[in-house]
Write an enzyme that holds these catalytic residues in place. Structure first.
Site, PDB file in Angstrom:
ATOM      1  N   GLU A 256     -13.059   8.304  -5.744  1.00 35.98           N
ATOM      2  CA  GLU A 256     -13.278   8.312  -7.195  1.00 35.98           C
ATOM      3  C   GLU A 256     -14.580   9.004  -7.517  1.00 35.98           C
ATOM      4  O   GLU A 256     -15.433   9.187  -6.657  1.00 35.98           O
ATOM      5  CB  GLU A 256     -13.251   6.912  -7.808  1.00 35.98           C
TER       6      GLU A 256
ATOM      7  N   GLU B 221     -16.359   9.208  -3.695  1.00 37.27           N
ATOM      8  CA  GLU B 221     -15.618  10.460  -3.432  1.00 37.27           C
ATOM      9  C   GLU B 221     -14.633  10.320  -2.280  1.00 37.27           C
ATOM     10  O   GLU B 221     -14.093  11.310  -1.802  1.00 37.27           O
ATOM     11  CB  GLU B 221     -16.547  11.629  -3.041  1.00 37.27           C
TER      12      GLU B 221
END
Ligand SMILES: Cc1cc2nc3c(=O)[nH]c(=O)nc-3n(C[C@H](O)[C@H](O)[C@H](O)COP(=O)(O)O)c2cc1C
Length: 595
Positions: free
Chosen positions: A420, A563
């Protein structure tokens, strides 16, 4: 005076006769039509050199020529190529494109692709080029006025007719699209105004495989019809005669526990592998989990894998919970797409695909290859003053996650990793974790991207105030997400549930995924069976989440980036666990004496 004739009695109304509709085919004929569609295959392997009789090729071309076309413009031409020299030229062009494509692939995909044959130009006696003439039919072709692409669409229909007729003749057809279209026009000496729609390799074959060759090679999976039929409006999925079903409910209904039989076989196999029992520690648990999940022992090696990075913005950013400006979310998305972020480097190293999903970035993002534009809304609202989003928006974002899982799994991925990006999203994560673990905000609110004491104190206060305002109920996970969640959290919930319903392992990343996994568990407790905790982040909330989930992380390196980086680092461990089940000899097979 002649008497007036008697008025004719009123004619009795004729019984209403509605003519019967035009008949379809009888059962045997219909079955033949459906059979040819089912059994049509794209063929690249097993072509024979037997010549194709002229009358057979003629029937096939006549079938192609009866295709529907825009404004009846019949925009196609068929160039039948037999010359070995031309085929050699075309083969070389395709070879070049093949190499370029291979270079663009993540390592795991490239390895798979290497084994695939993608054309049979030299193995077939006949190649057919199908073109579209966008000028045919004159200036006023009916239906092409607003949609010029209708001309090549029409030619594509001719290809399908050709393909089906060929199948009925026992001829295999392989469509080759590994060409630069203009280069092809020049190489074939075609008039410049033509477009090439298809390059087809045609010939007799040893056999027609039952399933697409790409499926047999594990490159892709068939998508069920039920995924793609919508009733009345997009998203109300229903097959004819069914009630429209809710994607979330349907997904949850398909989530099942680990398969006890495969799980038992895995434990048994571990004991017989040439190593002391239990010597692979946690990896033995992982490989048994993979077996139970896939219902197979040994379980498939989770390769290729893809990390899905959901990006969203947060209204709570306005409360000063991070020093980073909100624009950074969109800028980092551009960085992921450009290949310059840490997740790209790690994905490159472990051979995974990076899939970036805009589920709620505040700024408008330009269309870029690799970006899935699925914005539910441009960032959430500030949850210190109202709900972050509506329940409908939560459900829409969860659906984005479910559909992303479906797409990635249908595209052949055997493991999904969560990722994310969202400036201020650790604040939403902390709030969710506090709701679902019942741990005080002060203990689950971390320093995110690195904040000073003052900002940290403010962040804790923001979480505390939000929880006081909304009093989110952990029994109402959708409501909790709507109150204090983020769009990327909701999408991650969908990804976890979607993957679990497809019995595909999900490697969880850090604190935001931890928060999402708590929500997923509240919706469907069995979804945890598909989850593997990739790492433990330095965020305190993540520890609380993992404890509550009962998951032990594989990697513990003080990462706090997001991420999907922690999940990516864990991927080779999960793959190694599965590979050991395939490749390690057993005591009996290796003739090693047991203790
Ligand atoms: C527009 C189009 C282009 C295609 N291009 C290629 C290609 O370049 N190489 C190849 O091996 N197959 C190609 N195919 C075949 C597909 O891979 C194949 O249709 C798909 O895997 C499903 O298998 P099936 O046709 O046997 O059902 C193409 C198919 C279509 C419709």
């Amino acid at each position: 005076v002649a008497p007036l004739p008697e008025p004719a009695p009123e004619a009795a109304p004729a019984p209403e006769t509605v003519p019967a509709p035009a008949p379809g085919y009888d059962d045997a004929e219909r079955e033949a039509v459906l059979r040819v569609m089912r059994e049509r295959r794209d063929i690249r392997n097993g072509f024979r050199s037997d010549p194709i009789p002229h009358e057979v090729l003629l029937r096939v071309l006549e079938a192609a020529h009866t295709a529907p076309s825009v404004g009846h413009s019949q925009p196609w031409d068929f160039v039948v190529i037999r010359s070995a020299e031309t085929r050699q030229t075309m083969h070389e062009l395709a070879q070049r494109q093949r190499e370029a494509y291979a270079k663009s692939l993540p390592k795991a995909r490239a390895k798979q692709f290497k084994e695939l044959k993608i054309e049979a130009i030299l193995d077939t006696p006949v190649n057919i080029v199908v073109t579209a003439d966008p000028t045919r039919g004159g200036r006023h072709t009916l239906g092409r006025y607003t949609q010029p692409q209708m001309a090549p669409y029409s030619s594509a229909l001719a290809v399908e007719n050709l393909w089906l007729a060929a199948r009925a003749e026992g001829l295999g057809v392989g469509w080759v699209s590994f060409f630069d279209e203009r280069e092809m026009v020049r190489a074939l000496g075609l008039p410049e105004h033509l477009e090439v729609v298809a390059y087809l390799c045609v010939g007799y074959v040893d056999e027609f495989p039952e399933e697409p060759e790409l499926m047999q090679a594990g490159w892709s999976k068939r998508r069920p019809l039920a995924w793609v039929v919508h009733e009345e409006t997009y998203g109300r999925r229903a097959l004819p005669g069914e009630e429209p079903h809710d994607l979330l409910q349907e997904t949850v209904a398909n989530i099942r526990p680990l398969d006890a039989k495969a799980l038992g076989e895995a434990w048994e196999r571990q004991k017989r592998m040439t190593k002391p029992a239990g010597a692979l520690g946690m990896l033995e648990i992982i490989s048994a989990q993979l077996a139970g999940l896939s219902r197979m022992c040994p379980p498939p090696i989770p390769e290729p894998a893809a990390v899905a990075i959901f990006a969203g913005d947060h209204g709570v950013h306005a409360q000063g919970v991070t020093p980073w400006p909100q624009e950074v979310t969109g800028q980092m998305v551009a960085n992921f797409l450009g290949g310059g972020a840490v997740c790209n480097a790690f994905a490159h190293q472990v051979g995974a695909e990076v899939c970036v999903v805009d589920v709620g970035v505040a700024s408008e993002l330009p269309a870029t290859p690799g970006l899935l534009p699925r914005k539910v809304r441009p960032g959430t609202a500030d949850f210190t003053t109202g709900s972050a989003m509506t329940r409908e928006e939560v459900l829409a974002a969860i659906e984005v996650g479910i559909e992303t899982a479906r797409d990635l799994v249908a595209a052949g991925n055997k493991a999904l990793l969560t990722g994310e990006m969202g400036i201020a999203n650790t604040t939403a994560s902390a709030a969710l974790i506090s709701v679902f673990t019942d741990v005080d905000p002060a203990e689950v609110t971390g320093r995110g991207t690195g904040i000073n004491d003052e900002t940290h104190a403010r962040k804790v206060d923001v979480v505390r105030r939000a929880l006081a305002l909304h009093a989110p109920d952990p029994e109402d996970p959708i409501g909790a997400l709507a109150a204090v969640g983020g769009l990327e959290h909701a999408a991650l919930v969908g990804l976890i549930l979607g993957a679990a319903s497809l019995r595909t392992p999900v490697i969880l990343d850090g604190v935001s995924t931890g928060a999402a996994a708590l929500v997923a568990r509240a919706i469907a407790p069995e979804s945890l069976a598909a989850c593997i905790a990739g790492h433990r982040s330095a965020e305190p909330g993540h520890v609380a989440a993992l404890n509550k989930l009962g998951l032990r992380p594989l990697v513990d390196l003080d990462l706090r980036l997001g991420e999907g980086t922690g999940a990516l680092l864990a991927l080779p461990l999960v793959q190694s666990a599965a590979r050991a089940m395939h490749e390690v000899a057993t005591f009996d097979s290796a003739g090693v004496t047991e203790k």
